[in-house]
Design a protein around this motif. Structure first.
Motif, mmCIF file in Angstrom:
data_model
loop_
_atom_site.group_PDB
_atom_site.id
_atom_site.type_symbol
_atom_site.label_atom_id
_atom_site.label_comp_id
_atom_site.label_asym_id
_atom_site.label_seq_id
_atom_site.Cartn_x
_atom_site.Cartn_y
_atom_site.Cartn_z
ATOM 1 N N GLN A 122 0.816 -1.208 0.000
ATOM 2 C CA GLN A 122 0.000 0.000 0.000
ATOM 3 C C GLN A 122 0.852 1.261 0.000
ATOM 4 O O GLN A 122 0.416 2.300 -0.502
ATOM 5 N N GLN A 123 2.050 1.192 0.523
ATOM 6 C CA GLN A 123 2.907 2.378 0.540
ATOM 7 C C GLN A 123 3.304 2.827 -0.860
ATOM 8 O O GLN A 123 3.600 3.993 -1.098
ATOM 9 N N PHE A 124 3.285 1.893 -1.818
ATOM 10 C CA PHE A 124 3.646 2.256 -3.187
ATOM 11 C C PHE A 124 2.571 3.094 -3.886
ATOM 12 O O PHE A 124 2.814 3.644 -4.968
ATOM 13 N N THR A 125 1.395 3.202 -3.289
ATOM 14 C CA THR A 125 0.345 4.028 -3.897
ATOM 15 C C THR A 125 0.722 5.505 -3.891
ATOM 16 O O THR A 125 0.116 6.306 -4.601
ATOM 17 N N LEU A 126 1.721 5.894 -3.086
ATOM 18 C CA LEU A 126 2.173 7.292 -3.060
ATOM 19 C C LEU A 126 2.697 7.738 -4.414
ATOM 20 O O LEU A 126 2.671 8.933 -4.739
ATOM 21 N N PHE A 127 3.166 6.784 -5.227
ATOM 22 C CA PHE A 127 3.735 7.141 -6.534
ATOM 23 C C PHE A 127 2.685 7.120 -7.650
ATOM 24 O O PHE A 127 3.026 7.295 -8.825
ATOM 25 N N LEU A 128 1.418 6.920 -7.269
ATOM 26 C CA LEU A 128 0.366 6.795 -8.283
ATOM 27 C C LEU A 128 -0.760 7.799 -8.070
ATOM 28 O O LEU A 128 -1.901 7.563 -8.445
ATOM 29 N N GLU A 129 -0.430 8.930 -7.473
ATOM 30 C CA GLU A 129 -1.442 9.966 -7.274
ATOM 31 C C GLU A 129 -1.816 10.582 -8.624
ATOM 32 O O GLU A 129 -0.934 10.901 -9.427
ATOM 33 N N PRO A 130 -3.121 10.758 -8.927
ATOM 34 C CA PRO A 130 -3.523 11.400 -10.185
ATOM 35 C C PRO A 130 -2.952 12.808 -10.273
ATOM 36 O O PRO A 130 -2.801 13.493 -9.257
ATOM 37 N N PRO A 131 -2.607 13.268 -11.455
ATOM 38 C CA PRO A 131 -2.042 14.619 -11.609
ATOM 39 C C PRO A 131 -3.054 15.687 -11.213
ATOM 40 O O PRO A 131 -4.261 15.522 -11.427
ATOM 41 N N LYS A 132 -2.561 16.760 -10.653
ATOM 42 C CA LYS A 132 -3.427 17.856 -10.245
ATOM 43 C C LYS A 132 -3.761 18.714 -11.458
ATOM 44 O O LYS A 132 -2.909 19.011 -12.294
ATOM 45 N N TYR A 133 -5.027 19.104 -11.542
ATOM 46 C CA TYR A 133 -5.444 19.971 -12.639
ATOM 47 C C TYR A 133 -6.640 20.797 -12.169
ATOM 48 O O TYR A 133 -7.370 20.418 -11.262
ATOM 49 N N LEU A 134 -6.800 21.939 -12.789
ATOM 50 C CA LEU A 134 -7.899 22.828 -12.438
ATOM 51 C C LEU A 134 -9.174 22.388 -13.155
ATOM 52 O O LEU A 134 -9.185 22.217 -14.369
ATOM 53 N N LYS A 135 -10.220 22.174 -12.387
ATOM 54 C CA LYS A 135 -11.500 21.822 -12.979
ATOM 55 C C LYS A 135 -12.219 23.077 -13.455
ATOM 56 O O LYS A 135 -12.172 24.120 -12.810
ATOM 57 N N GLU A 136 -12.865 22.938 -14.603
ATOM 58 C CA GLU A 136 -13.666 24.053 -15.095
ATOM 59 C C GLU A 136 -14.893 24.191 -14.208
ATOM 60 O O GLU A 136 -15.656 23.243 -14.038
ATOM 61 N N ARG A 137 -15.077 25.367 -13.679
ATOM 62 C CA ARG A 137 -16.171 25.590 -12.737
ATOM 63 C C ARG A 137 -17.374 26.170 -13.462
ATOM 64 O O ARG A 137 -17.283 27.250 -14.057
ATOM 65 N N LYS A 138 -18.491 25.444 -13.437
ATOM 66 C CA LYS A 138 -19.705 25.932 -14.076
ATOM 67 C C LYS A 138 -20.474 26.770 -13.068
ATOM 68 O O LYS A 138 -20.936 26.271 -12.041
ATOM 69 N N THR A 139 -20.616 28.058 -13.345
ATOM 70 C CA THR A 139 -21.232 28.963 -12.388
ATOM 71 C C THR A 139 -22.755 29.020 -12.538
ATOM 72 O O THR A 139 -23.463 29.223 -11.565
ATOM 73 N N ILE A 140 -23.268 28.870 -13.750
ATOM 74 C CA ILE A 140 -24.710 28.939 -13.972
ATOM 75 C C ILE A 140 -25.136 27.833 -14.912
ATOM 76 O O ILE A 140 -24.318 27.271 -15.645
ATOM 77 N N THR A 141 -26.421 27.508 -14.884
ATOM 78 C CA THR A 141 -26.928 26.447 -15.736
ATOM 79 C C THR A 141 -26.903 26.862 -17.201
ATOM 80 O O THR A 141 -27.063 28.047 -17.537
ATOM 81 N N SER A 142 -26.710 25.892 -18.065
ATOM 82 C CA SER A 142 -26.688 26.168 -19.501
ATOM 83 C C SER A 142 -28.085 26.163 -20.111
ATOM 84 O O SER A 142 -28.260 26.540 -21.269
ATOM 85 N N ARG A 143 -29.081 25.727 -19.338
ATOM 86 C CA ARG A 143 -30.457 25.691 -19.834
ATOM 87 C C ARG A 143 -31.180 26.975 -19.463
ATOM 88 O O ARG A 143 -31.283 27.331 -18.280
ATOM 89 N N ILE A 144 -31.667 27.674 -20.476
ATOM 90 C CA ILE A 144 -32.424 28.901 -20.274
ATOM 91 C C ILE A 144 -33.843 28.655 -20.757
ATOM 92 O O ILE A 144 -34.059 28.300 -21.918
ATOM 93 N N VAL A 145 -34.807 28.821 -19.869
ATOM 94 C CA VAL A 145 -36.209 28.591 -20.208
ATOM 95 C C VAL A 145 -36.957 29.902 -20.017
ATOM 96 O O VAL A 145 -37.036 30.424 -18.900
ATOM 97 N N THR A 146 -37.492 30.437 -21.090
ATOM 98 C CA THR A 146 -38.158 31.734 -21.051
ATOM 99 C C THR A 146 -39.674 31.570 -21.034
ATOM 100 O O THR A 146 -40.211 30.477 -21.228
ATOM 101 N N ARG A 147 -40.333 32.681 -20.846
ATOM 102 C CA ARG A 147 -41.808 32.690 -20.870
ATOM 103 C C ARG A 147 -42.323 32.254 -22.234
ATOM 104 O O ARG A 147 -43.320 31.539 -22.336
ATOM 105 N N GLU A 148 -41.643 32.673 -23.287
ATOM 106 C CA GLU A 148 -42.045 32.297 -24.646
ATOM 107 C C GLU A 148 -41.945 30.782 -24.847
ATOM 108 O O GLU A 148 -42.742 30.200 -25.580
#
Length: 346
Positions: free
Chosen positions: A83-109
């Motif tokens: 189990q100690q060898f798992t230290l060498f297999l950490e996934p690479p760090k990367y910035l996740k794209e942060r979704k701030t608002i929903t992509s679905r827009i539903v209007t009165r029309e």
């Protein structure tokens, strides 16, 4: 450290896609290790995985498999060095794209467009009157109240709607088992919903479901209605999104909105202090929604004519037909096929 090639006895419980991933990762791990685990071997495996796969999800899948296998060996052989060898297999760090608002827009029309599509289907004879009112009722009830379609609207009963319409304050009481977060709450009935609900409860028992969700869902899937702003197709959950998004336009009070939609009500104030009364829930709601009209004139005409038809003709689902001419809507009566009664026109 030496080991034997890994084979799982539980692969048959996984989906074919998962089995394929495990087998490929296992073969890659064995090709690199050759039965020997060391820091050098794992570093080479790590670099190969990053070069072979370009997707972050693929990296995580393969690396997680190798890490899980090392932990399995540690438990199997009672040797923590694996189990100690798992230290060498950490996934690479990367910035996740942060979704701030929903992509679905539903209007009165969009809501009005869906209602028009359903109305056109009824006028063409593709829907009988019962299904027509059911589909329109779900769309408008969801748009005016923002209730979840499957968790709440589909579970409402005729008796609940009848009690709301006959009450001094027109609010429908939703039971805990009819809400996703099991919160009992009151739902105001907009004046435009009253004639639709009156049609839906007519000659029905209190214990029946008010709406038939599956029939509506199948119609929505077969008849794709495009949203005006995104080009995506309308789905049943879009009515709740509309209520939330349109609430920002009319500046709907956040407390009243959160209570009716049961959204964002997990705080201490909601759990221990607030308990809105039905009359005040309705007053606050109508303060913002009173001027909102989502019912097109053609739908109002069809319902009004239907209500004027003699009772012995109301079983005919095609009695009321609306036709457009010169930008005006006129209502005509379909040919009467009941010989026991004299012919009458609505």
């Amino acid at each position: 450290m030496e080991l034997t090639q890994y084979t799982s006895t539980r692969l048959y419980k996984l989906s074919p896609k998962s089995q394929d991933w495990i087998q490929r990762a296992s073969q890659m791990f064995w090709d690199f290790s050759k039965g020997v685990i060391s820091q050098k071997v794992l570093n080479s495996l790590y670099q190969n995985i990053l070069e072979k796969y370009k997707s972050k999800d693929s990296w995580n899948k393969v690396l997680n498999f190798v890490r899980s296998y090392l932990k399995h060996l540690s438990r199997l052989k009672l040797d923590s060095r694996y189990q100690q060898f798992t230290l060498f297999l950490e996934p690479p760090k990367y910035l996740k794209e942060r979704k701030t608002i929903t992509s679905r827009i539903v209007t009165r029309e969009d809501i009005e467009n869906v209602v028009v599509h359903i109305t056109n289907a009824y006028q063409k004879g593709e829907l009988d009157y019962t299904k027509f009112m059911n589909h329109v009722g779900i769309v408008l009830f969801g748009a005016y109240t923002g209730q979840r379609v499957e968790a709440t609207i589909d579970k409402l009963t005729v008796g609940q709607a009848r009690m709301a319409l006959h009450s001094e304050v027109p609010v429908l009481q939703v039971a805990p088992d009819q809400d996703k977060i099991r919160m009992e709450h009151y739902v105001p009935i907009h004046p435009d919903l009253r004639p639709i609900l009156e049609q839906l409860i007519l000659h029905r028992d209190d214990g029946e479901r008010l709406f038939h969700y599956m029939s509506y869902q199948q119609w929505i899937k077969r008849n794709k209605v495009t949203l005006s702003r995104t080009g995506k197709h309308f789905v049943s959950s879009d009515t709740r999104k509309f209520a939330e998004q349109y609430g920002d336009i009319i500046q709907w009070d956040q407390s009243n909105r959160a209570y009716i939609l049961t959204h964002g009500v997990s705080g201490v104030d909601w759990g221990h202090y607030k308990h809105p009364l039905p009359e005040f829930v309705y007053q606050a709601y109508m303060k913002y929604w009173a001027d909102t009209r989502l019912v097109p004139p053609v739908l109002e005409s069809i319902i009004s004519v239907r209500m004027e038809i003699p009772p012995y003709l109301k079983n005919d689902s095609n009695q009321c037909l609306a036709k457009k001419s010169n930008n005006e809507t006129t209502i005509i009566a379909a040919p009467i096929r009941i010989s026991a009664k004299p012919s009458q026109s609505s």
